[in-house]
Design an enzyme around this catalytic site. Structure first.
Site, PDB file in Angstrom:
ATOM      1  N   ASN A  42       0.686  -1.193  -0.085  1.00 37.36           N
ATOM      2  CA  ASN A  42       0.126   0.058   0.033  1.00 37.36           C
ATOM      3  C   ASN A  42       0.901   1.280  -0.108  1.00 37.36           C
ATOM      4  O   ASN A  42       1.936   1.332   0.657  1.00 37.36           O
ATOM      5  CB  ASN A  42      -0.840  -0.046   0.975  1.00 37.36           C
ATOM      6  N   GLU A  44       0.303   5.166   0.855  1.00 35.79           N
ATOM      7  CA  GLU A  44      -0.529   6.456   1.159  1.00 35.79           C
ATOM      8  C   GLU A  44       0.152   7.803   0.764  1.00 35.79           C
ATOM      9  O   GLU A  44       1.509   7.643   0.286  1.00 35.79           O
ATOM     10  CB  GLU A  44      -0.669   6.323   2.605  1.00 35.79           C
ATOM     11  N   CYS A  53      -4.122   0.537  -2.640  1.00 34.12           N
ATOM     12  CA  CYS A  53      -4.001  -0.460  -1.849  1.00 34.12           C
ATOM     13  C   CYS A  53      -2.924  -1.459  -2.337  1.00 34.12           C
ATOM     14  O   CYS A  53      -2.415  -1.512  -3.616  1.00 34.12           O
ATOM     15  CB  CYS A  53      -5.199  -1.332  -1.604  1.00 34.12           C
ATOM     16  N   GLU A  55      -3.090  -4.430  -3.162  1.00 32.50           N
ATOM     17  CA  GLU A  55      -3.540  -5.708  -4.212  1.00 32.50           C
ATOM     18  C   GLU A  55      -3.470  -4.854  -5.503  1.00 32.50           C
ATOM     19  O   GLU A  55      -3.105  -5.547  -6.603  1.00 32.50           O
ATOM     20  CB  GLU A  55      -4.813  -5.849  -3.893  1.00 32.50           C
ATOM     21  N   CYS A  86     -10.131  -4.974   0.294  1.00 30.59           N
ATOM     22  CA  CYS A  86     -11.250  -3.964   0.270  1.00 30.59           C
ATOM     23  C   CYS A  86     -12.223  -4.096  -0.842  1.00 30.59           C
ATOM     24  O   CYS A  86     -11.895  -5.136  -2.047  1.00 30.59           O
ATOM     25  CB  CYS A  86     -10.730  -2.534   0.478  1.00 30.59           C
ATOM     26  N   CYS A  89     -10.733  -3.434  -4.296  1.00 28.25           N
ATOM     27  CA  CYS A  89      -9.964  -4.161  -4.679  1.00 28.25           C
ATOM     28  C   CYS A  89     -10.646  -5.569  -5.227  1.00 28.25           C
ATOM     29  O   CYS A  89     -10.102  -6.180  -6.329  1.00 28.25           O
ATOM     30  CB  CYS A  89      -8.724  -4.502  -3.782  1.00 28.25           C
TER      31      CYS A  89
END
Ligand code: THU
Length: 129
Positions: A42, A44, A53, A55, A86, A89
């Protein structure tokens, strides 16, 4: 490659997570049908909302290298019971990977296997159009 090798790749990718706001580090390792592995973590940023994310980073890396067929993805967190991907994803994994195997893992040895269709039942996709 063994599942455990794929798990180790996801755990190593997790170490690169750039998560100064949530401090929640995630790693992913996506295996193509041909056995190649693309990892992600991930990432940010200060707006929070533009976070990507692990993934999706793995998925974009693979797709941008021309890969189109996938068989497994490991998602690694350091929580006692590793979290599932999530919703955003799951949608993209479904559309671009199909009903792949999703393995949840943590550094303490937890491993749990799912099919994406179980994590994301009745999806919206091109067949819905
Ligand atoms: N995150 C992922 O990378 N993958 C998931 O499956 C769930 C959430 C990230 C996004 C954000 O950087 C942090 O974890 C907290 O939500």
């Amino acid at each position: 490659m063994s599942v455990e090798e794929l798990v180790q790749a996801a755990l190593r990718a997790r170490e690169n997570a750039l998560a100064p706001y949530s401090n929640f580090k995630v790693g992913a390792a996506l295996e193509t049908a041909g056995g190649k592995v693309f990892t992600g973590c991930n990432v940010e940023n200060a707006t929070y909302g533009l976070t990507v994310c692990a993934e999706r980073v793995a998925l974009w890396k693979a797709i941008s290298e021309g890969e189109r067929k996938f068989q497994r993805m490991v998602v690694a967190t350091a929580t006692e019971h590793p979290g599932t991907p999530c919703g955003a994803c799951r949608q993209l994994m479904w559309e671009f990977c199909g009903d792949i195997e999703v393995i949840l893992a943590n550094p303490q040895g937890f491993r749990e296997n799912h099919r994406l269709s179980n994590l994301y039942p009745r999806p919206f996709d091109e067949k819905s159009l």
